[in-house]
Motif scaffolding. Structure first.
Motif, PDB file in Angstrom:
ATOM      1  N   LYS A 118       1.104   3.962  -3.150  1.00 49.99           N
ATOM      2  CA  LYS A 118       0.902   5.408  -3.008  1.00 49.99           C
ATOM      3  C   LYS A 118       2.032   6.176  -3.686  1.00 49.99           C
ATOM      4  O   LYS A 118       1.791   7.131  -4.440  1.00 49.99           O
ATOM      5  N   GLU A 134       1.818   8.465  -7.250  1.00 47.33           N
ATOM      6  CA  GLU A 134       2.244   9.866  -7.248  1.00 47.33           C
ATOM      7  C   GLU A 134       3.190  10.173  -8.400  1.00 47.33           C
ATOM      8  O   GLU A 134       3.227  11.301  -8.899  1.00 47.33           O
ATOM      9  N   GLU A 161       0.838  -1.200   0.000  1.00 41.68           N
ATOM     10  CA  GLU A 161       0.000   0.000   0.000  1.00 41.68           C
ATOM     11  C   GLU A 161       0.877   1.256   0.000  1.00 41.68           C
ATOM     12  O   GLU A 161       0.595   2.228  -0.709  1.00 41.68           O
ATOM     13  N   GLU A 162       1.954   1.230   0.797  1.00 42.69           N
ATOM     14  CA  GLU A 162       2.867   2.367   0.834  1.00 42.69           C
ATOM     15  C   GLU A 162       3.569   2.553  -0.505  1.00 42.69           C
ATOM     16  O   GLU A 162       3.735   3.681  -0.989  1.00 42.69           O
TER      17      GLU A 162
END
Length: 401
Positions: A155, A159, A151-152
């Motif tokens: 993200k 971006e 999940e990190e």
């Protein structure tokens, strides 16, 4: 155990990992050997569907090995001479080599020293040091069976317009807990474009050689199917022309990365015991954890904070790794007692090939310090209690003397 243990002298070899082949496995292979198909038959699709269901992905493509799976992923994502891809130095070199096979450039980022996983903040620093579009993707590795918090990484990838290949070779059956408190299985495709697995004999599921790619993206799935078989399609809807039932079209340059039916039959049989195998691995890990918890001079890798919120962590325990100062001494001492521990891994950037591309020792200090101390102890479902106690006894004997 006491020094008078039956295993203390002339013990049978205890490897760091090994396959478990049962009569059901043998019968599954025999049935396929006597069927109409040895390759490109129904057991391939059966294995693919069963594995997709197991990890919770929409699609799965079975291939000849984990390295082939990585190569096909890189090809399907369009890696080329202009691509720059980030991965970890603590992995088997195939995680990086797949980019080089396609002509792309590999860049490494250092590890979290507590987990030995690719450090997302180090990756962020690297990505944000360059203009948007400089990097193409990230290949995180679920090292030792400890799941990366994808999940990190997702993200960060969103971006900056990056794709993600999850190298989950060590972690079928593993999972992490996302920010919503939901369990995310390794390879389920919710946070990575593609994920890959290996079925080498020391892995959770053994087919001798073999691999799998999972994804939730139908376009990538169709590309993988074609690239696995020389870039050829037999689907009339995808052909430019059709001369008849025999006709096929090679539409791009692919490879013969197919896997035989007999190996898929073995995979289907092995998959039926996957949950039991994970449970046994976790039980072995708990025994090691307890044995080494208060022993000065022995450190163990930690799981992620997200996983630790669960009473039963999502670590798949392909490996159980300890860290000691005199790693070479312990390695040799264990071998003297027929305990064949192993080292995972030599940092990829220190290999002569990658040094020839400009990398040097000292580039990634956390990875290199980890390598100087790490040792993988025996970890496989058929490891007996007596054997594990003997391993623990000998590790403590060396460290405490």
């Amino acid at each position: 155990m006491t020094q008078n243990s039956k295993l203390s002298t002339n013990t049978k070899p205890i490897p760091y990992g090994r396959q478990n082949i049962t009569e059901d496995d043998i019968q599954a292979v025999v049935e396929t050997l006597t069927s109409d198909f040895l390759t490109q038959g129904p057991r391939v699709a059966e294995f693919e569907q069963a594995f997709a269901n197991y990890v919770g992905a929409k699609y799965a493509v079975a291939v000849s090995n984990g390295t082939a799976a990585l190569h096909l992923c890189a090809m399907a994502l369009g890696v080329n001479e202009e691509s720059r891809v980030i991965t970890t130095p603590i992995t088997f070199v195939a995680s990086a080599n797949c980019v080089r096979y396609c002509g792309g450039s590999v860049e490494f980022a250092d590890i979290d020293p507590n987990t030995a996983l690719l450090d997302v903040e180090k990756v962020r620093e690297l990505v944000e040091s360059k203009p948007r579009g400089y990097y193409s993707g990230i290949i995180p590795v679920d090292f030792a069976g400890n799941p990366v918090n994808l999940e990190e990484f997702k993200k960060l990838a969103d971006e900056h317009g990056l794709w993600i290949i999850e190298d989950a070779c060590h972690a079928p059956g593993g999972y992490f807990i996302d920010s919503k408190g939901e369990k995310q299985n390794c390879g389920n495709g919710n946070y990575a474009d593609l994920a890959i697995f290996s079925f080498h004999p020391v892995k959770h599921i053994a087919t001798g050689e073999g691999g799998m790619v999972t994804t939730n993206d139908e376009k990538l799935y169709q590309a993988l199917l074609k690239l696995r078989t020389h870039g050829i399609t037999r689907d009339p809807e995808l052909m430019e022309e059709n001369h008849g039932g025999w006709y096929m079209e090679m539409q791009e340059l692919g490879y013969n990365y197919r896997i035989p039916d007999m190996l898929c039959a073995l995979g289907v049989s092995q998959l039926q015991r996957a949950d039991a195998g994970i449970a046994r691995r976790k039980g072995i890990a708990k025994v090691y954890d307890k044995a080494f918890a208060d022993v000065p001079g022995i450190d163990t890798l930690t799981t992620s904070p997200e996983a630790l919120r669960e009473a039963d962590t999502g670590h798949a325990y392909h490996l159980y790794i300890i860290r000691v100062q005199d790693r070479k001494g312990l390695y040799d001492f264990l071998r003297e007692h027929s305990i064949f521990a192993q080292v995972h891994y030599i940092p990829a950037h220190t290999m002569p090939y990658y040094r020839s591309l400009g990398y040097s020792k000292g580039d990634y200090p956390a990875a290199e310090h980890y390598y100087s101390e790490c040792l993988s102890l025996p970890m496989y479902p058929t490891l007996t209690q007596e054997e594990q106690e003997f391993v623990i006894e000998k590790v403590k004997e060396f460290v405490q003397r």
